[in-house]
Scaffold this active site. Structure first.
Site, short mmCIF file in Angstrom:
data_model
loop_
_atom_site.label_atom_id
_atom_site.label_comp_id
_atom_site.label_asym_id
_atom_site.label_seq_id
_atom_site.Cartn_x
_atom_site.Cartn_y
_atom_site.Cartn_z
N ASP A 13 0.84 -1.20 0.00
CA ASP A 13 0.00 0.00 0.00
C ASP A 13 0.87 1.25 0.00
OD1 ASP A 13 -2.35 -1.47 -0.07
OD2 ASP A 13 -2.51 -1.60 2.10
N ASP A 63 -5.23 -6.74 -6.05
CA ASP A 63 -6.44 -6.49 -5.24
C ASP A 63 -7.18 -5.28 -5.79
OD1 ASP A 63 -8.28 -6.59 -3.20
OD2 ASP A 63 -6.94 -5.72 -1.69
N LYS A 65 -10.60 -5.32 -6.39
CA LYS A 65 -11.99 -5.35 -5.88
C LYS A 65 -12.97 -4.82 -6.91
CE LYS A 65 -10.76 -4.98 -0.99
NZ LYS A 65 -9.38 -4.46 -0.98
N ASP A 68 -18.89 -4.02 -11.05
CA ASP A 68 -19.50 -3.28 -12.16
C ASP A 68 -20.53 -4.19 -12.81
OD1 ASP A 68 -19.93 -1.49 -14.35
OD2 ASP A 68 -17.87 -0.76 -14.14
N ILE A 69 -21.06 -3.79 -13.94
CA ILE A 69 -22.01 -4.70 -14.59
C ILE A 69 -21.22 -5.93 -15.05
CG2 ILE A 69 -23.64 -2.89 -15.30
CD1 ILE A 69 -22.50 -3.24 -18.18
O1 C5P Z 1 -2.62 -2.21 6.72
P1 C5P Z 1 -3.54 -3.37 6.85
O2 C5P Z 1 -2.89 -4.60 7.41
O3 C5P Z 1 -4.84 -3.03 7.53
O4 C5P Z 1 -3.88 -3.71 5.31
C1 C5P Z 1 -4.94 -4.44 4.91
C2 C5P Z 1 -4.93 -4.60 3.43
O5 C5P Z 1 -5.92 -5.56 3.12
C3 C5P Z 1 -5.26 -3.35 2.64
O6 C5P Z 1 -4.47 -3.36 1.46
C4 C5P Z 1 -6.71 -3.50 2.28
O7 C5P Z 1 -7.05 -2.95 1.04
C5 C5P Z 1 -6.87 -5.02 2.23
N1 C5P Z 1 -8.21 -5.54 2.53
C6 C5P Z 1 -8.88 -5.33 3.72
N2 C5P Z 1 -10.13 -5.84 3.93
C7 C5P Z 1 -10.70 -6.59 3.00
C8 C5P Z 1 -10.02 -6.84 1.80
C9 C5P Z 1 -8.76 -6.31 1.61
O8 C5P Z 1 -8.34 -4.67 4.61
N3 C5P Z 1 -11.87 -7.16 3.23
#
Ligand code: C5P
Length: 264
Positions: A13, A63, A65, A68-69
């Site tokens: 991230d 990731d 996510k 959309d249609i």
């Molecule tokens: O920094 P942290 O450990 O909270 O990072 C969590 C990562 O997991 C982020 O990149 C976030 O987008 C992803 N994520 C999440 N919850 C979800 C799916 C993905 O936190 N349900």
């Protein structure tokens, strides 16, 4: 044999190539996969995948996510399947049809691409015939959502009072659509594994080792690495506990060690 480090997916991230490369070099060999999310992908474009792959043999989890249609998601998946990533996410909160079309798009292009080698370690719950294919994961419910968020979004009382029933409903949709697995909190892993079996992947974010727990955290439904793996998680997604640590390499090693200890 699957080792503690193989469970860890480090969330890249970050918003620059410099930072991404810094963490990949630092954590290469210490984690099983790198996750490229919206921030980095939007900043750098698909080329970031090639750059990360040049630095490591670890798996790549894209990731994005998608939501959309159905036709649009299928077409996006056809493109994603050619990027050489191992896992990709779509929201399960959309329709069953969208999930089916996501899998269809991913399979179609993966089949055409048909690379002989994959980064996926086969004893990690991925089967050999997945080599070269991108696995579609359905995101069940974001881990920063709790009952108050569900309520404010207008969901039926039954889901507000029992979040797990909503997660299970979405997992069922992902399973029926042919997804490779789901993203879920550590609190639902056991139920999901019991209902859909070992081969259906459970990937768990919201991971907080005890030494990283912070009261002001945005993640609500958190678990420790060992709790998640003990419950049956195939992969745990870890971002800030590693990224914000004074020594990220040491933090990754501590998490791997915590998981290894479960075997003793
Ligand atoms: O920094 P942290 O450990 O909270 O990072 C969590 C990562 O997991 C982020 O990149 C976030 O987008 C992803 N994520 C999440 N919850 C979800 C799916 C993905 O936190 N349900």
């Amino acid at each position: 044999m699957k080792r503690g480090k193989d469970y860890i997916v480090f969330a890249l991230d970050v918003s620059s190539e410099y930072e991404a490369e810094k963490y990949v070099k630092m954590l290469n060999g210490k984690v099983g996969m790198f996750k490229i999310g919206l921030e980095l992908f939007i900043k750098m474009g698909p080329d970031i995948i090639r750059r990360v792959k040049n630095l490591t043999d670890a798996g790549i989890f894209l990731d994005l996510k998608l939501h959309d249609i159905s036709e649009t998601v299928k077409r996006a998946m056809e493109q994603i399947a050619q990027l050489g990533v191992d896992l990709v996410t779509v929201h399960s909160s959309s329709s069953q049809k969208m999930l089916e079309m996501a899998v269809k798009g991913a399979d179609k292009s993966s089949e055409e691409r048909r690379v002989s080698q994959s980064n996926l370690y086969t004893d990690a719950g991925f089967s050999k015939n997945m080599a070269g294919r991108v696995g579609v994961l359905g995101v069940t419910l974001l881990t920063d959502h709790d009952a108050s968020v569900i309520e404010s979004c207008g969901f039926k009382d039954i889901y507000v009072q029992d979040i797990q029933s909503l997660v299970m409903k979405r997992a069922e949709m992902a399973y029926s659509a042919g997804c490779r697995g789901v993203v879920c909190s550590g609190q639902e892993v056991q139920l999901i594994k019991a209902k859909f079996g070992k081969e259906f992947l459970a990937v768990t974010p919201g991971i907080r080792p005890l030494w990283s727990i912070d009261k002001g955290d945005d993640q609500k439904r958190i678990t420790t690495p060992s709790m998640a793996v003990k419950a049956g998680a195939d992969l745990i997604v870890v971002g800030r506990p590693i990224k914000r640590a004074e020594d990220p390499t040491l933090a990754a090693e501590k998490i791997a060690d915590e998981i290894e200890r479960l075997k003793i």
